[in-house]
Design a protein around this motif. Structure first.
Motif, PDB file in Angstrom:
ATOM      1  N   UNK A 354       0.905  -1.127  -0.051  1.00  0.00           N
ATOM      2  CA  UNK A 354       0.086  -0.183  -0.201  1.00  0.00           C
ATOM      3  C   UNK A 354       0.920   1.410   0.065  1.00  0.00           C
ATOM      4  N   UNK A 355       1.949   1.284   0.906  1.00  0.00           N
ATOM      5  CA  UNK A 355       2.718   2.605   0.998  1.00  0.00           C
ATOM      6  C   UNK A 355       3.459   2.464  -0.024  1.00  0.00           C
ATOM      7  N   UNK A 356       4.045   1.609  -0.558  1.00  0.00           N
ATOM      8  CA  UNK A 356       4.967   1.785  -1.969  1.00  0.00           C
ATOM      9  C   UNK A 356       4.459   2.260  -2.977  1.00  0.00           C
ATOM     10  N   UNK A 357       3.158   1.588  -3.303  1.00  0.00           N
ATOM     11  CA  UNK A 357       2.232   2.099  -4.343  1.00  0.00           C
ATOM     12  C   UNK A 357       1.929   3.508  -4.323  1.00  0.00           C
ATOM     13  N   UNK A 358       1.512   3.769  -3.056  1.00  0.00           N
ATOM     14  CA  UNK A 358       1.013   5.369  -2.744  1.00  0.00           C
ATOM     15  C   UNK A 358       1.867   6.110  -2.997  1.00  0.00           C
ATOM     16  N   UNK A 359       3.452   5.865  -2.786  1.00  0.00           N
ATOM     17  CA  UNK A 359       4.294   6.796  -2.813  1.00  0.00           C
ATOM     18  C   UNK A 359       4.931   6.375  -4.196  1.00  0.00           C
ATOM     19  N   UNK A 360       4.262   5.982  -5.411  1.00  0.00           N
ATOM     20  CA  UNK A 360       4.778   5.957  -6.707  1.00  0.00           C
ATOM     21  C   UNK A 360       6.083   5.099  -6.838  1.00  0.00           C
ATOM     22  N   UNK A 361       6.004   3.999  -5.961  1.00  0.00           N
ATOM     23  CA  UNK A 361       7.141   3.130  -5.862  1.00  0.00           C
ATOM     24  C   UNK A 361       8.669   4.071  -5.369  1.00  0.00           C
ATOM     25  N   UNK A 362       8.581   4.663  -4.482  1.00  0.00           N
ATOM     26  CA  UNK A 362       9.433   5.550  -3.790  1.00  0.00           C
ATOM     27  C   UNK A 362       9.596   5.244  -2.546  1.00  0.00           C
ATOM     28  N   UNK A 363      10.501   6.042  -1.637  1.00  0.00           N
ATOM     29  CA  UNK A 363      10.476   5.797  -0.297  1.00  0.00           C
ATOM     30  C   UNK A 363       9.637   7.089   0.304  1.00  0.00           C
ATOM     31  N   UNK A 364       8.583   7.597  -0.342  1.00  0.00           N
ATOM     32  CA  UNK A 364       7.914   8.695   0.194  1.00  0.00           C
ATOM     33  C   UNK A 364       7.263   8.318   1.571  1.00  0.00           C
ATOM     34  N   UNK A 365       7.026   7.374   1.799  1.00  0.00           N
ATOM     35  CA  UNK A 365       6.174   6.931   3.047  1.00  0.00           C
ATOM     36  C   UNK A 365       6.818   6.070   3.839  1.00  0.00           C
ATOM     37  N   UNK A 366       8.190   5.965   3.560  1.00  0.00           N
ATOM     38  CA  UNK A 366       8.947   4.944   4.384  1.00  0.00           C
ATOM     39  C   UNK A 366       8.818   5.194   6.095  1.00  0.00           C
ATOM     40  N   UNK A 367       8.807   6.595   6.411  1.00  0.00           N
ATOM     41  CA  UNK A 367       8.553   6.772   7.743  1.00  0.00           C
ATOM     42  C   UNK A 367       7.349   6.196   8.491  1.00  0.00           C
ATOM     43  N   UNK A 368       6.352   6.507   7.641  1.00  0.00           N
ATOM     44  CA  UNK A 368       5.081   6.293   8.058  1.00  0.00           C
ATOM     45  C   UNK A 368       4.946   4.658   8.280  1.00  0.00           C
ATOM     46  N   UNK A 369       5.222   3.815   7.364  1.00  0.00           N
ATOM     47  CA  UNK A 369       5.511   2.262   7.274  1.00  0.00           C
ATOM     48  C   UNK A 369       6.301   1.811   8.557  1.00  0.00           C
ATOM     49  N   UNK A 370       7.493   2.516   8.858  1.00  0.00           N
ATOM     50  CA  UNK A 370       8.384   2.213  10.064  1.00  0.00           C
ATOM     51  C   UNK A 370       7.467   2.248  11.161  1.00  0.00           C
ATOM     52  N   UNK A 371       6.702   3.467  11.380  1.00  0.00           N
ATOM     53  CA  UNK A 371       6.062   3.671  12.618  1.00  0.00           C
ATOM     54  C   UNK A 371       4.868   2.501  12.616  1.00  0.00           C
ATOM     55  N   UNK A 372       4.131   2.250  11.433  1.00  0.00           N
ATOM     56  CA  UNK A 372       3.088   1.325  11.656  1.00  0.00           C
ATOM     57  C   UNK A 372       3.494   0.203  12.185  1.00  0.00           C
ATOM     58  N   UNK A 373       4.640  -0.558  11.698  1.00  0.00           N
ATOM     59  CA  UNK A 373       5.147  -1.746  11.872  1.00  0.00           C
ATOM     60  C   UNK A 373       5.517  -1.839  13.208  1.00  0.00           C
ATOM     61  N   UNK A 374       6.192  -0.785  13.699  1.00  0.00           N
ATOM     62  CA  UNK A 374       6.527  -0.990  14.986  1.00  0.00           C
ATOM     63  C   UNK A 374       5.531  -0.840  16.162  1.00  0.00           C
ATOM     64  N   UNK A 375       4.520  -0.100  15.917  1.00  0.00           N
ATOM     65  CA  UNK A 375       3.310  -0.265  16.740  1.00  0.00           C
ATOM     66  C   UNK A 375       2.665  -1.766  16.714  1.00  0.00           C
ATOM     67  N   UNK A 376       2.783  -2.374  15.397  1.00  0.00           N
ATOM     68  CA  UNK A 376       2.210  -3.724  15.376  1.00  0.00           C
ATOM     69  C   UNK A 376       2.814  -4.714  16.207  1.00  0.00           C
TER      70      UNK A 376
END
Length: 493
Positions: A354-376
């Motif tokens: 989801x995040x990689x696609x939303x960021x047009x296959x860039x690292x745009x949402x990397x920080x958001x992903x890291x935060x969500x996974x750590x929370x999980x």
């Protein structure tokens, strides 16, 4: 774009399959590289209902994979011997299905009134359809006329499942390579440019997925990502595993039995039981653990070979670093008490897609992903920690140390305080936004299952037990008449 997955097994091939499925319309090449000498630990493993959704997404029928992997259905986890002082020998955590919306409110209310001292019925399995099915050893497959969606998991041989997913992934176009990886070459910004193979080959990609197991070849060894241990929270760091003969009636549930310095899983496959004693090496050594497991299973010393495993409990501080993402054991591991390993793998893959696609296959949402996974990871950790924190065993220092362990998250402290203060646990879970982790039903199953209640009051009104008033037993029994024996469910495959 080329995506290179390092490491096979269930995590690597789950990622390969989901990437290939979701990005069929994109010019993306997926390569999976694994060592020819590293095998999968083929223990009996259990899943949560997320794995059912995984196969549904890929359009893989149960008849296509279950018999190949010696798989059985799973509707429940039974916990035995965790809270003897409460007078409860065992309790169940059933998987939640659509029909439970009719009875779970009564379960919550009964737990609340029981915390006030009323003698209400609070056994989790009696309020939830899968709990009733487990008691009757019925499978979860419904007839065509049944109008509610059932949720359930599976038991399976993890080696065979990895092999099946490899075969399916290659059909989707995933390129499979076998190679020994000796190192990497980085770009100036720290991204991985090439994998360096022992035979001199260089494998380049724009994105790398580290599924190399506990060694965490790319994330920890090459990119220097630090590992955050959960050892202060969860003491167990080892396991001894062995098979035993399957029973004539194959159970539709996993059993987790508390032993002297940990607990033992019992997972029913079609051809055997998979058994494993998860323990802390700070309290018992491997020889003692093997002896105790054999005694628990009534196994002679020379009957079946045991395998000893070490566990590294915790997770990466950063899950997506530069152009590399850690998954599976390379990313982290929380002991297998609630079958969360593949659940976390699948959830992380889906969130990354989801995040990689939303960021047009860039690292745009990397920080958001890291935060969500750590929370999980941290919220799953909290739920597992609670099993140990509220135990009422007194037969070893291990269990006393777990009960007295002060290393709890603020989230867990608040949940337990709300419960013991007789306040509304459902509202607290909503306030903390925890429903996407372990939700209200799961927390009630755990706390009520342990009998975490005050003494029953002397004066009782004789009314107010919604299990009786709403005729929950009769309702769920009537629903269960739509289901057939677990063995019949397996035979239809």
């Amino acid at each position: 774009m080329r995506i290179c997955i390092v490491g096979g097994g269930t995590a690597g091939w789950m990622a390969a399959n989901l990437f290939a499925h979701h990005w069929t319309d994109k010019p993306i090449e997926i390569v999976l590289v694994e060592s020819p000498e590293v095998g999968i630990v083929g223990v009996g493993e259990g899943s949560t209902p997320t794995l059912k959704r995984f196969f549904e997404m890929l359009g893989i029928a149960e008849s296509d994979w279950m018999s190949r992997c010696n798989a059985t259905y799973k509707v429940n986890i039974k916990f035995a011997g965790w809270s003897p002082q409460s007078g409860i020998d065992d309790y169940s955590h059933p998987f939640i299905s659509q029909l439970d919306t009719f009875s779970q409110g009564a379960f919550f209310m009964n737990c609340r009134t029981r915390r006030l001292g009323l003698a209400t019925h609070t056994s989790p399995a009696d309020f939830l359809l899968n709990g009733v099915l487990a008691q009757q050893n019925k499978g979860p497959i419904t007839p065509d006329h049944f109008p509610f969606r059932m949720e359930y998991g599976y038991h399976f041989d993890s080696y065979l499942l990895g092999d099946f997913l490899k075969e399916h992934g290659k059909k989707l176009g995933v390129i499979h390579k076998q190679a020994f990886i000796s190192g990497i070459e980085k770009q100036l910004n720290g991204d991985i440019k090439h994998l360096l193979c022992a035979d001199g080959e260089r494998i380049s990609a724009e994105l790398f997925i580290d599924c190399s197991g506990f060694s965490s070849l790319l994330m920890q060894q090459q990119l220097g990502v630090k590992f955050k241990s959960y050892h202060n929270n969860l003491f167990n760091d080892a396991a001894v595993v062995m098979p035993s003969t399957i029973s004539s009636a194959i159970p539709v549930e996993t059993t987790a039995t508390a032993l002297s310095n940990g607990w033992c899983w019992k997972i029913p496959l079609t051809n055997r039981f998979g058994n494993g004693y998860v323990y802390s090496s700070d309290f018992i050594n491997s020889e003692q653990a093997e002896t105790e497991l054999r005694q628990h299973l009534n196994m002679m010393e020379n009957e079946h070979n045991c395998r000893h495993l070490k566990m590294k409990v915790g997770c990466l501080e950063t899950h997506w670093q530069n152009n590399c993402v850690g998954l599976g054991l390379a990313q982290g591991f929380i002991e297998p008490l609630e079958a969360t390993a593949l659940h976390l793998v699948q959830i992380c893959i889906e969130m990354f897609i989801d995040d990689f696609s939303a960021g047009n296959f860039t690292q745009q949402f990397q920080a958001q992903y890291n935060q969500k996974v750590t929370e999980r990871f941290e919220r799953v950790r909290d739920y597992i920690v609670a099993h140990y924190k509220i135990n009422t065993r007194n037969d070893s220092e291990y269990w006393r140390a777990n009960r007295n362990n002060p290393h709890l998250s603020e989230s867990l402290i608040q949940l337990l305080e709300v419960w013991y203060r007789r306040e509304d646990l459902e509202q607290e879970i909503k306030r903390q936004n925890l429903e996407s982790h372990f939700g209200t039903v799961s927390w009630h199953c755990l706390l009520a299952g342990y009998g975490a209640f005050p003494p029953i009051a002397d004066k009782q009104p004789g009314t107010g037990d919604l299990y009786v008033d709403q005729k929950i037993k009769s309702f769920l029994h009537g629903c269960s008449l739509n289901f057939s024996a677990h063995q019949h469910n397996l035979e239809r495959l």
